[in-house]
Design a protein around this motif. Structure first.
Motif, PDB file in Angstrom:
ATOM      1  N   ARG A 173     -47.432 -39.729   0.123  1.00 17.81           N
ATOM      2  CA  ARG A 173     -47.586 -38.533  -0.712  1.00 17.81           C
ATOM      3  C   ARG A 173     -46.439 -38.386  -1.714  1.00 17.81           C
ATOM      4  NH1 ARG A 173     -51.289 -34.358   2.077  1.00 17.81           N
ATOM      5  NH2 ARG A 173     -52.065 -35.522   3.859  1.00 17.81           N
ATOM      6  N   ARG A 174     -45.519 -39.318  -1.706  1.00 20.16           N
ATOM      7  CA  ARG A 174     -44.337 -39.210  -2.566  1.00 20.16           C
ATOM      8  C   ARG A 174     -44.694 -39.118  -4.057  1.00 20.16           C
ATOM      9  NH1 ARG A 174     -38.678 -40.126  -2.274  1.00 20.16           N
ATOM     10  NH2 ARG A 174     -37.925 -39.617  -4.343  1.00 20.16           N
ATOM     11  N   CYS A 225     -42.421 -29.613   5.342  1.00 17.94           N
ATOM     12  CA  CYS A 225     -42.222 -31.022   5.682  1.00 17.94           C
ATOM     13  C   CYS A 225     -40.733 -31.383   5.728  1.00 17.94           C
ATOM     14  CB  CYS A 225     -42.934 -31.908   4.662  1.00 17.94           C
ATOM     15  SG  CYS A 225     -42.783 -33.650   5.101  1.00 17.94           S
ATOM     16  N   CYS A 278     -43.165 -42.405   2.070  1.00 14.96           N
ATOM     17  CA  CYS A 278     -44.363 -41.573   2.257  1.00 14.96           C
ATOM     18  C   CYS A 278     -45.404 -41.821   1.170  1.00 14.96           C
ATOM     19  CB  CYS A 278     -43.941 -40.105   2.240  1.00 14.96           C
ATOM     20  SG  CYS A 278     -45.323 -38.971   2.425  1.00 14.96           S
ATOM     21  N   HIS A 283     -39.430 -39.681   3.606  1.00 11.58           N
ATOM     22  CA  HIS A 283     -39.692 -39.255   2.231  1.00 11.58           C
ATOM     23  C   HIS A 283     -39.738 -40.444   1.264  1.00 11.58           C
ATOM     24  CE1 HIS A 283     -39.685 -36.280  -0.944  1.00 11.58           C
ATOM     25  NE2 HIS A 283     -38.555 -36.721  -1.461  1.00 11.58           N
ATOM     26  N   CYS A 342     -48.367 -33.359  -1.758  1.00 11.76           N
ATOM     27  CA  CYS A 342     -47.140 -33.324  -0.947  1.00 11.76           C
ATOM     28  C   CYS A 342     -47.069 -32.066  -0.082  1.00 11.76           C
ATOM     29  CB  CYS A 342     -45.941 -33.384  -1.891  1.00 11.76           C
ATOM     30  SG  CYS A 342     -44.384 -33.087  -1.075  1.00 11.76           S
ATOM     31  N   LEU A 343     -46.535 -32.220   1.127  1.00 14.35           N
ATOM     32  CA  LEU A 343     -46.503 -31.121   2.101  1.00 14.35           C
ATOM     33  C   LEU A 343     -45.134 -30.435   2.179  1.00 14.35           C
ATOM     34  CD1 LEU A 343     -48.486 -33.020   4.885  1.00 14.35           C
ATOM     35  CD2 LEU A 343     -49.395 -31.343   3.272  1.00 14.35           C
ATOM     36  N   TYR A 344     -44.310 -30.681   1.194  1.00 15.26           N
ATOM     37  CA  TYR A 344     -42.952 -30.130   1.215  1.00 15.26           C
ATOM     38  C   TYR A 344     -42.950 -28.611   1.391  1.00 15.26           C
ATOM     39  CZ  TYR A 344     -38.413 -28.609  -0.458  1.00 15.26           C
ATOM     40  OH  TYR A 344     -37.192 -27.992  -0.572  1.00 15.26           O
ATOM     41  N   ILE A 365     -48.196 -37.153   8.555  1.00 12.20           N
ATOM     42  CA  ILE A 365     -48.307 -36.744   7.150  1.00 12.20           C
ATOM     43  C   ILE A 365     -49.601 -37.260   6.530  1.00 12.20           C
ATOM     44  CG2 ILE A 365     -47.300 -37.151   4.865  1.00 12.20           C
ATOM     45  CD1 ILE A 365     -44.553 -36.742   6.129  1.00 12.20           C
ATOM     46  N   GLY A 369     -39.750 -34.555   6.052  1.00 13.48           N
ATOM     47  CA  GLY A 369     -39.612 -35.966   5.675  1.00 13.48           C
ATOM     48  C   GLY A 369     -38.366 -36.267   4.870  1.00 13.48           C
TER      49      GLY A 369
HETATM   50  S1  SF4 Z   1     -41.881 -33.900   1.356  1.00 12.78           S
HETATM   51 FE1  SF4 Z   1     -43.010 -34.788   3.117  1.00 12.78          FE
HETATM   52  S2  SF4 Z   1     -45.154 -35.016   2.391  1.00 12.78           S
HETATM   53 FE2  SF4 Z   1     -43.843 -34.714   0.573  1.00 12.78          FE
HETATM   54  S3  SF4 Z   1     -43.361 -36.795  -0.093  1.00 12.78           S
HETATM   55 FE3  SF4 Z   1     -41.664 -36.129   1.225  1.00 12.78          FE
HETATM   56  S4  SF4 Z   1     -42.203 -36.878   3.263  1.00 12.78           S
HETATM   57 FE4  SF4 Z   1     -44.080 -36.962   2.038  1.00 12.78          FE
END
Ligand code: SF4
Length: 371
Positions: free
Chosen positions: A239-240, A268, A237, A234, A262-264, A290, A270
């Motif tokens: 996508r942060r 996700c 990443c 995280h 973000c894929l949360y 990711i 991460g």
């Molecule tokens: S939740 Fe996953 S996709 Fe989103 S920033 Fe964190 S690691 Fe990256």
């Protein structure tokens, strides 16, 4: 009692293959770079190659899909060929070697007797306690593992099955599978390289480190090499920034997914997974899950399989480690304005299903931080 046999150094072997001194120095420099060491470490690498023989490695495969071996042979920096031919001597690997049967098993005994305390036992897969679930040459695998580990310089557990038990140990665990690290004899050092599979470069670099420095690399409290498991995905990443701005893909096929958000919300993991995927990536740095649009499933974390389902939001973000509460932002995005949250500007992020190009970051920051 058997005594260790004097072996040729790496340098001597290379010279016998016709490698010149100049070429040798180039090889040593390339290995230094591949390991991420500073240039001033070249003399250390040169000295190690001049004085140490190739490291004998016995690689045993237990309850495993051979994923770690598959990943190992795809290491780019250093390449598997460089590690294999210049630094280690892979004496046994069920998936890669041509030999089989009695000759192969006798070769393990030969290495154990010729190089006691010098060889590395790399182990992938878990070990079952259920009688008869896994035998090697007619003997319980666990017995063979203990015997080979007892004379090893160190045990390197490759992959999540070897480090934590992995998929074979997931509920209902029909073979009573356990991590190989549970069976390492007292006094034998071990290191865990988790991942399903682990990153190839992490495995080759760990072996190369042992060749050059003669010891295992520095580890964390879970016996993982610190250099590769010290960061949460995280925090590295790409996508942060979207996470921090409250921009999430809600499905795998929405505009947010296409924009790389973000894929949360797609499960996700991460935020709770420690690994080097975001830094080293895979296939020579080409990509990682990711980046390719798939949430992290936390495959390097203990019990990752039992924490399924993978595509549901199960990760609880530690309050001190985030700048925004995605649950609250999610409520905003769903139109839950009546909840009384100060979300007026946040709602501009997605209004009537349309994704705004520029989120009102100030409004998002106004939302309560943490829980
Ligand atoms: S939740 Fe996953 S996709 Fe989103 S920033 Fe964190 S690691 Fe990256």
């Amino acid at each position: 009692m058997a005594t260790a046999v004097k072996r040729k150094t790496i340098y001597e072997e290379l010279r016998e293959q016709g490698v010149t001194r100049r070429e040798f120095l180039k090889i040593a420099t390339a290995i230094t770079m591949a390991l991420g060491l500073k240039l001033k470490m070249v003399p250390t690498v040169v000295h190690a190659m001049e004085t140490r023989p190739r490291l004998p490695v016995i690689w045993m495969d237990f309850q495993s899909c051979s994923g770690p071996t598959e990943s190992f042979i795809r290491s780019y920096q250093p390449s598997m060929q460089k590690v294999l031919f210049d630094m280690i001597s892979l004496e046994y690997n069920g998936a890669l070697m041509a030999g089989s049967g009695t000759a192969a098993e006798e070769h393990i005994l030969k290495i154990m007797n010729e190089y006691p305390g010098e060889y590395i036992l790399a182990a992938e897969g878990s070990l079952p306690l259920l009688p008869g679930a896994l035998t090697i040459a007619g003997r319980p695998a666990e017995e063979t593992f203990r015997e080979v580990a007892a004379k090893a310089k160190a045990v390197v557990a490759m992959g999540s099955c070897a480090t934590w038990g992995g998929i074979p140990a997931a509920k209902p665990n029909p073979t009573l599978a356990r991590a190989v690290t549970d069976f390492v004899p007292p006094g034998v050092p071990f290191i865990r390289i988790p991942g399903c599979p682990p990153i190839g470069e992490v495995m080759t670099n760990t072996l190369a480190h042992i060749v050059i420095f003669g010891t295992l690399p520095e580890v964390d409290e879970l016996a993982r090499p610190k250099a590769y498991y010290r960061h949460r995905l995280h925090d590295k990443c790409q996508r942060r920034p979207f996470f921090d701005a409250g921009l999430y893909a809600e499905t795998f096929n929405d505009e947010g997914a296409r924009q790389g958000y973000c894929l949360y919300k797609l499960g996700c993991r991460g935020p709770t997974t420690y690994n080097a995927c975001a830094e080293l990536r895979w296939n020579g740095g080409l990509s990682w899950p990711i980046q390719s649009g798939h949430p992290c499933i936390g495959c390097a974390a203990p019990n990752f399989w039992d924490e399924a389902p993978f595509y549901a939001r199960v990760v609880q973000l530690p309050g001190a480690q985030t700048t925004i509460n995605p649950e609250r932002v999610g409520a905003v995005m769903a139109g839950a304005l009546a909840a009384g949250i100060a979300v007026h500007a946040a709602a501009t992020v997605i209004a009537k299903g349309r994704i705004a190009k520029k989120p009102d970051v100030k409004a998002l920051k106004d939302i309560e931080i943490g829980q």
